[in-house]
Design an enzyme around this catalytic site. Sequence first.
Site, PDB file in Angstrom:
ATOM      1  N   HIS A 217      28.100  34.067  33.483  1.00 21.30           N
ATOM      2  CA  HIS A 217      29.311  34.894  33.481  1.00 21.30           C
ATOM      3  C   HIS A 217      30.429  34.118  34.165  1.00 21.30           C
ATOM      4  CE1 HIS A 217      32.024  38.083  34.934  1.00 21.30           C
ATOM      5  NE2 HIS A 217      31.499  38.884  34.027  1.00 21.30           N
ATOM      6  N   ARG A 259      31.801  35.764  28.830  1.00 16.14           N
ATOM      7  CA  ARG A 259      30.416  35.416  28.489  1.00 16.14           C
ATOM      8  C   ARG A 259      30.354  35.035  27.019  1.00 16.14           C
ATOM      9  NH1 ARG A 259      27.285  40.717  29.726  1.00 16.14           N
ATOM     10  NH2 ARG A 259      29.332  41.675  29.512  1.00 16.14           N
ATOM     11  N   LYS A 262      31.474  37.366  23.799  1.00 11.40           N
ATOM     12  CA  LYS A 262      32.287  38.474  24.282  1.00 11.40           C
ATOM     13  C   LYS A 262      33.742  38.265  23.882  1.00 11.40           C
ATOM     14  CE  LYS A 262      29.047  40.829  26.302  1.00 11.40           C
ATOM     15  NZ  LYS A 262      28.691  42.201  25.871  1.00 11.40           N
ATOM     16  N   ASP A 265      39.690  37.966  27.367  1.00 14.03           N
ATOM     17  CA  ASP A 265      40.199  38.874  28.400  1.00 14.03           C
ATOM     18  C   ASP A 265      41.101  38.053  29.311  1.00 14.03           C
ATOM     19  OD1 ASP A 265      40.623  40.466  30.692  1.00 14.03           O
ATOM     20  OD2 ASP A 265      38.656  41.408  30.533  1.00 14.03           O
ATOM     21  N   CYS A 267      41.979  38.261  32.348  1.00 16.63           N
ATOM     22  CA  CYS A 267      41.576  37.978  33.726  1.00 16.63           C
ATOM     23  C   CYS A 267      40.816  36.664  33.829  1.00 16.63           C
ATOM     24  CB  CYS A 267      40.761  39.119  34.311  1.00 16.63           C
ATOM     25  SG  CYS A 267      39.076  39.272  33.682  1.00 16.63           S
ATOM     26  N   TYR A 268      40.158  36.266  32.727  1.00 19.39           N
ATOM     27  CA  TYR A 268      39.397  35.012  32.760  1.00 19.39           C
ATOM     28  C   TYR A 268      40.302  33.787  32.677  1.00 19.39           C
ATOM     29  CZ  TYR A 268      35.364  37.985  32.403  1.00 19.39           C
ATOM     30  OH  TYR A 268      34.430  38.940  32.664  1.00 19.39           O
ATOM     31  N   ASP A 383      44.694  42.948  29.900  1.00 23.71           N
ATOM     32  CA  ASP A 383      43.515  42.273  29.362  1.00 23.71           C
ATOM     33  C   ASP A 383      43.826  41.617  28.017  1.00 23.71           C
ATOM     34  OD1 ASP A 383      41.219  41.896  27.743  1.00 23.71           O
ATOM     35  OD2 ASP A 383      40.246  43.747  28.366  1.00 23.71           O
ATOM     36  N   ASP A 390      47.647  46.570  34.323  1.00 26.36           N
ATOM     37  CA  ASP A 390      47.104  47.016  35.599  1.00 26.36           C
ATOM     38  C   ASP A 390      47.268  45.908  36.617  1.00 26.36           C
ATOM     39  OD1 ASP A 390      44.557  45.363  35.706  1.00 26.36           O
ATOM     40  OD2 ASP A 390      44.172  46.476  33.866  1.00 26.36           O
ATOM     41  N   HIS A 393      44.628  42.783  36.348  1.00 22.16           N
ATOM     42  CA  HIS A 393      44.927  41.777  35.323  1.00 22.16           C
ATOM     43  C   HIS A 393      46.244  41.066  35.601  1.00 22.16           C
ATOM     44  CE1 HIS A 393      41.706  43.834  33.046  1.00 22.16           C
ATOM     45  NE2 HIS A 393      41.523  42.623  32.535  1.00 22.16           N
TER      46      HIS A 393
END
Length: 453
Positions: A217, A259, A262, A265, A267-268, A383, A390, A393
Amino acid sequence: MESFRSLTVTQRDQILVEQQVFDIFKTFYNLPPSSQSFMLELQRENHVEYLTKGLTGLGPSFCVLDANRPWICYWILHSIALLDEFVDPELEDNIIDFLSRCQGPNGGYAGGPGQMPHLATTYAAVNSLVTLGGDKALSSINREKLYMFLRQMKDVSGGFRMHDGGEIDVRACYTAISVASLLNILDDELVQNVGNYILSCQTYEGGISGEPGSEAHGGYTFCGLATMILINEVDRLDLSSLTDWVVFRQGVEGGFQGRTNKLVDGCYSFWQGGIFALLKRLNSTKGVKPIPLGDGEGSGEESPQTTASSDAAGEEGLNVDLSLGGSHSEIGDQHNTSSQVNVIDIDHNHSKGHANVEPLFNSLALQQYILLCSQELNGGLRDKPGKSRDHYHTCYCLSGLSVCQRSWLEDEDSPPLPRAVLGPYSNLLEPIHPLYNVVLDRYREAHEFFTKS
């Protein structure tokens, strides 16, 4: 339509996200240059307004985050600092007072006053106070009691528990070691067998899972790698397979997934992008240049939205002194850092200028995903398209954007070349220390403060 029904839920979701993202890119490229420039502009004033409002009051829907209030402080304060803005003195004092009320009588910080101390909220509170800076904020941390709290969270396995009786995982190891390092209280007792625990979590894919036997992850891989650097055991990891794993987490959208299989996103942008920052700095301190993978793009194929990365200038990065700064704490026996890759400056005078080796991910493609797909023009980041903004993020999209902008730099004290920054140069954010994800000058202030105190 029949073939679409035969796909798995994951495949259908991926197709829909790609359609949303590529529609945004198509619209962007069909706009006149003036409109393109506006869409690529970081809406600083709107972001600061959105963030500051979050510090002064939140709606009833936020009651579900009652045990995460130091995190809200950190996400907002760090985002404001990245934008090179400050909160007013009265609000700053209120935040310091609030976080002091979250500090447990036996050390550590809870999610709110009267709650149970927790390693995650301890990390968030300490990072918040470091971000605020100044004697009042930094001296409000009771290092002696916090050290005892960390010792109490230490497990015989070598890992740490998130709270009394809580789960043991890589996140707990990182938050404990990061806090101890920032506060200059890291010693051999805290470090003992942490490396063995992290090593047991590196998976066959190359990434790191939250606990042994789980799936690799992005968040845990960042936490595991940063922890191993901080305890000077990073060479025990299989860095080659870790690099392979994270390189292939950048998708055709330009952003990162957390991952395998997936969705992208925002945040990654930091949790995966920050891994590259650490790997590059490790390579630079060892005098080894990163190995280009194919065309140097993280996804293995060129993202349809950019072809400009090969034209950008090089970077090798903030030589963050990956050590503790050299002074001895009065709390326990200081962890031996004599052979450690230096954390204060993985080292600022090691090399100068702009590197010739491209980063191992497509930094311009990631910047474009953040600015066009994650940014909300009225403030805040999200995201992915279709999701709401938010503070979480916003924090990690901006952190990833800062990493991107400096992914070609060889010396963090040198400004990036304009062509390494997507959009107007006014998009340039403050540099971060990638091990702790705090703005670099705030880290330096805290490092000096805790080295002397």
